[in-house]
Scaffold this motif. Structure first.
Motif, short mmCIF file in Angstrom:
data_model
loop_
_atom_site.label_atom_id
_atom_site.label_comp_id
_atom_site.label_asym_id
_atom_site.label_seq_id
_atom_site.Cartn_x
_atom_site.Cartn_y
_atom_site.Cartn_z
N PRO A 1 0.84 -1.21 0.00
CA PRO A 1 0.00 0.00 0.00
C PRO A 1 0.87 1.26 0.00
O PRO A 1 2.03 1.24 0.39
CB PRO A 1 -0.79 -0.10 1.30
N TRP A 2 0.27 2.38 -0.40
CA TRP A 2 1.01 3.63 -0.51
C TRP A 2 1.57 4.09 0.82
O TRP A 2 2.66 4.62 0.89
CB TRP A 2 0.13 4.74 -1.10
N TRP A 3 0.84 3.88 1.91
CA TRP A 3 1.29 4.37 3.21
C TRP A 3 2.52 3.62 3.71
O TRP A 3 3.30 4.15 4.48
CB TRP A 3 0.16 4.33 4.24
N VAL A 4 2.69 2.39 3.26
CA VAL A 4 3.90 1.65 3.66
C VAL A 4 5.11 2.23 2.94
O VAL A 4 6.16 2.45 3.53
CB VAL A 4 3.75 0.14 3.35
N LYS A 5 4.95 2.51 1.63
CA LYS A 5 6.07 3.03 0.84
C LYS A 5 6.45 4.46 1.25
O LYS A 5 7.63 4.80 1.28
CB LYS A 5 5.71 3.03 -0.66
N TRP A 6 5.44 5.29 1.53
CA TRP A 6 5.71 6.72 1.74
C TRP A 6 5.71 7.16 3.20
O TRP A 6 6.11 8.28 3.49
CB TRP A 6 4.70 7.55 0.96
N VAL A 7 5.27 6.29 4.12
CA VAL A 7 5.25 6.67 5.53
C VAL A 7 6.09 5.71 6.38
O VAL A 7 7.02 6.12 7.07
CB VAL A 7 3.80 6.75 6.07
N ALA A 8 5.75 4.43 6.32
CA ALA A 8 6.38 3.46 7.22
C ALA A 8 7.87 3.25 6.90
O ALA A 8 8.70 3.25 7.82
CB ALA A 8 5.64 2.13 7.14
N ILE A 9 8.21 3.08 5.64
CA ILE A 9 9.61 2.83 5.29
C ILE A 9 10.50 4.04 5.60
O ILE A 9 11.56 3.87 6.20
CB ILE A 9 9.73 2.35 3.82
N PRO A 10 10.11 5.27 5.23
CA PRO A 10 10.95 6.42 5.64
C PRO A 10 11.09 6.57 7.15
O PRO A 10 12.16 6.94 7.64
CB PRO A 10 10.23 7.63 5.04
#
Length: 75
Positions: A12-21
């Motif tokens: 999901p987008w939130w994993v790529k743009w929130v969780a990983i950073p």
């Protein structure tokens, strides 16, 4: 490299743009802050050095006056 792209494409987008950073900041935050602190400290010391040299040159030109010119003729 293609395997990583395929894995990230399915998230999901939130994993790529929130969780990983956030994980990157959590794991490497100390290293990042040390490098930034060293760079900022170096830049500050460099600016301080340039300012002190400029002030010294200004003072020598302002108050050195004739003595600086006569000593340059002796050389």
């Amino acid at each position: 490299m293609d395997g990583i792209r395929e894995t990230l494409a399915g998230l999901p987008w939130w994993v790529k743009w929130v969780a990983i950073p956030l994980l990157v900041l959590f794991v490497f935050g100390g290293v990042i802050t040390s490098i930034l602190g060293a760079l900022i400290g170096f830049a500050f010391k460099l600016l301080l050095f340039v300012g002190l040299v400029a002030g010294l040159v200004f003072l020598v030109k302002k108050f050195g006056g004739s003595s600086a010119k006569s000593s340059s003729r002796e050389w």
